[in-house]
Design an enzyme around this catalytic site. Structure first.
Site, PDB file in Angstrom:
ATOM      1  CB  SER A  13      -0.929  -0.045   1.220  1.00  0.00           C
ATOM      2  OG  SER A  13      -1.922   0.964   1.139  1.00  0.00           O
ATOM      3  CG  HIS A  40      -4.315  -1.144  -0.226  1.00  0.00           C
ATOM      4  ND1 HIS A  40      -4.021  -1.028   1.109  1.00  0.00           N
ATOM      5  CD2 HIS A  40      -4.779  -2.416  -0.393  1.00  0.00           C
ATOM      6  CE1 HIS A  40      -4.301  -2.160   1.718  1.00  0.00           C
ATOM      7  NE2 HIS A  40      -4.764  -3.020   0.825  1.00  0.00           N
ATOM      8  CG  ASP A 131      -5.506  -5.729   3.108  1.00  0.00           C
ATOM      9  OD1 ASP A 131      -6.002  -6.818   3.463  1.00  0.00           O
ATOM     10  OD2 ASP A 131      -5.474  -5.348   1.927  1.00  0.00           O
TER      11      ASP A 131
END
Length: 187
Positions: A13, A40, A131
């Site tokens: 991310s 992401h 995540d």
């Protein structure tokens, strides 16, 4: 490079784009192992991610039911969870966000663990939420290998730190050592 794994999956991310580019640029041009990248990114804005990840090799966003093929680098499509089914085909999923994200690294890692087991390598990079941590634990529990970017070298340490806190057996490596591991230079 050894063929220890049938798939390499990289999740990241915030702060991971430069690291992913370094990893991709270091891969040999004819790597057999498919590489699946989950990043992401904004959901409702046109994305130029595949152009930003420009490398010596083509990066494609897989279609639903497309087979996972050797020699390919895949990027999870924007605003879809990317899963791998038992037949080693991709499945695009538009269900709810997971850890505020779609695509969810956890969902991809989890499906990779189920399908590839001990032949899966999961790599979790910089990011500002957790995540990927639970999914990386699933890869390790299935006998695969889990690697996290050393949190001290990550722009955002939450993601790799969460995996280190959750999972026993993950390797914590610098970017250079991650590349050396993928290339089979270190075990």
């Amino acid at each position: 490079m050894t063929d220890r794994y049938d798939v390499i999956t990289i999740g990241g991310s915030a702060g991971s784009l430069a690291v992913i580019t370094k990893i991709l640029d270091a891969l040999p041009p004819h790597i057999n192992t498919p590489v699946v990248i989950v990043l992401h990114r904004l959901r409702n804005v046109r994305s130029e991610m595949s152009r930003l990840l420009s490398t010596k090799r083509t990066i494609s966003e897989p279609e639903d039911k497309e087979p996972v093929k050797e020699h390919c680098i895949y990027l999870a499509p924007q605003n879809y969870h990317l899963l791998v089914e038992a037949e080693r085909t991709f499945m695009l999923d538009y269900s709810e966000l997971v850890n505020y994200s779609r695509p969810s690294i956890d969902m991809t890692f989890s499906s990779i663990a189920d399908v590839y087991g001990e032949k899966a390598l999961g790599i979790l990079l910089s990011g500002a939420n957790k995540d990927g941590a639970a999914g990386l634990c699933q890869i390790v529990a299935a006998g695969g290998m889990g690697i996290v970017q050393d949190p001290q070298t990550a722009d955002f340490e939450v993601m790799p730190r969460s995996a280190l806190d959750m999972c026993k057996g993950v390797k914590c490596l610098s970017v250079a050592d991650m590349i050396r591991y993928i290339m089979g230079e270190i075990l």
